[in-house]
Motif scaffolding. Structure first.
Motif, PDB file in Angstrom:
ATOM      1  N   ARG A  54       5.679  -0.562   3.766  1.00 31.20           N
ATOM      2  CA  ARG A  54       4.977   0.720   3.654  1.00 31.20           C
ATOM      3  C   ARG A  54       5.916   1.837   3.201  1.00 31.20           C
ATOM      4  O   ARG A  54       5.544   2.696   2.392  1.00 31.20           O
TER       5      ARG A  54
ATOM      6  N   VAL B 276      -0.275  -2.948   3.118  1.00 30.60           N
ATOM      7  CA  VAL B 276      -0.402  -1.536   2.729  1.00 30.60           C
ATOM      8  C   VAL B 276      -1.843  -1.137   2.419  1.00 30.60           C
ATOM      9  O   VAL B 276      -2.072  -0.015   1.950  1.00 30.60           O
TER      10      VAL B 276
ATOM     11  N   TYR C  29      -3.445   2.445   2.755  1.00 33.85           N
ATOM     12  CA  TYR C  29      -2.311   3.337   2.996  1.00 33.85           C
ATOM     13  C   TYR C  29      -1.837   3.951   1.686  1.00 33.85           C
ATOM     14  O   TYR C  29      -1.657   3.241   0.693  1.00 33.85           O
TER      15      TYR C  29
END
Length: 320
Positions: free
Chosen positions: A50, A154, A157
């Protein structure tokens, strides 16, 4: 000169070679051991990924804020996004890796013997060749697993798409880019993981022998076989040194590779485009995004893995 005779005799032989292992037991027990290590350390990979793919305006600027954000929105399960995909592919990939590592390492030791290098140098070369060969052999399995699992890590995100699971990711990738989409970043993976693996195993093999050499000069070790605690401590310290060395050298390539693999299908950035954006957003320090978690991951994973691996070899050694 070999590993057992060149090390001080009082330290005993702490290595178990490939021909001394019960292969069936090695693979079966090993699958369980490495699954356990993966469960323990998987959240670090999620955090590292991330951090590497976050856009410039994302609030989370460090590992702790990423963890807080994940726990706030998804709870503990959020730290294990993509875990099922990783475990499914990790077992065959690990079998390939360990088999290639052990067989190549034995051959490499024989190859470098005539050159009469010092034992740490010989170990570094043989282990490095083994680590690189093992990584090359296992990338065919690891890369598709990386591509799918990282997209799951991810999802939702920093503007990344959401998926219903690993199969959904694979289906959409194949629909958009064909099978080659699952191997996105394959070249970068090879030039990231193969040198990383070579550096890790070379550092581990060499540092371990240097430590044994230093211990061999101490009075309490001259006439005694080392305890299991001493052996494990040396192996653990070697793993930490190896993880630190490999993470510092290879993090920039890992950051580029990760970004290439998780970008949306419609964007399809080139490696050059990823590099230019990283420099534009953060300057050269952008290449070391996620260095902290990667350093911790490689050191913790490496140390845990090597202790589990060496324990596994002792557990699976054939009776003499």
């Amino acid at each position: 000169m070999n590993a057992s005779t060149s090390r001080p005799q009082s330290l005993g032989q702490t290595e178990i070679n490939w021909d001394k292992l019960d292969k069936t037991k090695f693979y079966v027990v090993g699958a369980g051991l490495f699954t356990g290590v993966t469960v323990a350390l998987y959240p670090v990979s999620v955090v590292k990924t991330r951090l590497q793919v976050a856009s410039k305006d994302v609030a989370e600027k460090n590992a702790f804020s990423v963890v807080r954000g994940i726990l706030k929105t998804d709870g503990i399960p959020g730290l294990y996004r993509g875990f099922g995909t990783v475990i499914t592919g990790a077992i065959p990939a690990r079998i390939l890796f360990l088999t290639a590592l052990e067989t190549t390492k034995v051959a490499a030791f024989k190859m470098v013997e005539p050159f009469k290098f010092s034992e740490p140098t010989q170990a570094a070369i043989a282990n490095g060749i083994g680590g690189m060969s093992a990584s090359l052999c296992s990338q065919a399995v690891f890369v598709p697993i990386d591509v799918v699992s990282q997209k799951l890590m991810v999802q939702g995100y920093s503007g990344h798409a959401k998926y219903s699971g690993g199969l959904d990711v694979a289906r959409k990738i194949i629909k958009s880019d064909g099978i080659r989409g699952l191997y996105r970043g394959f070249g970068l993976s090879v030039i990231t993981y193969s040198p990383s693996s070579a550096v890790w195993w070379a550092s581990y093999g060499s540092s371990q022998r240097v430590i044994w050499s230093l211990l061999g000069n101490r009075a309490e070790f001259k006439d005694a076989t080392p305890s299991q605690l001493t052996i494990m401590s040396v192996q653990a310290f070697g793993g930490i040194i190896a993880g630190a060395t490999a993470s510092l050298i290879t993090t920039p390539l890992d950051t580029i590779k990760t970004r290439l693999q998780v970008m949306g299908h419609e964007k399809r950035p080139s490696a050059r485009g990823v590099v230019e954006k990283l420099i534009a957003d953060d300057g050269w320090k952008g290449f070391y995004r996620g260095l902290g978690p990667r350093f911790f991951s490689m050191s913790a994973w490496g140390t845990s893995m090597i202790l589990a691996y060496e324990y596994l070899k002792r557990l699976c050694a054939k009776d003499e």
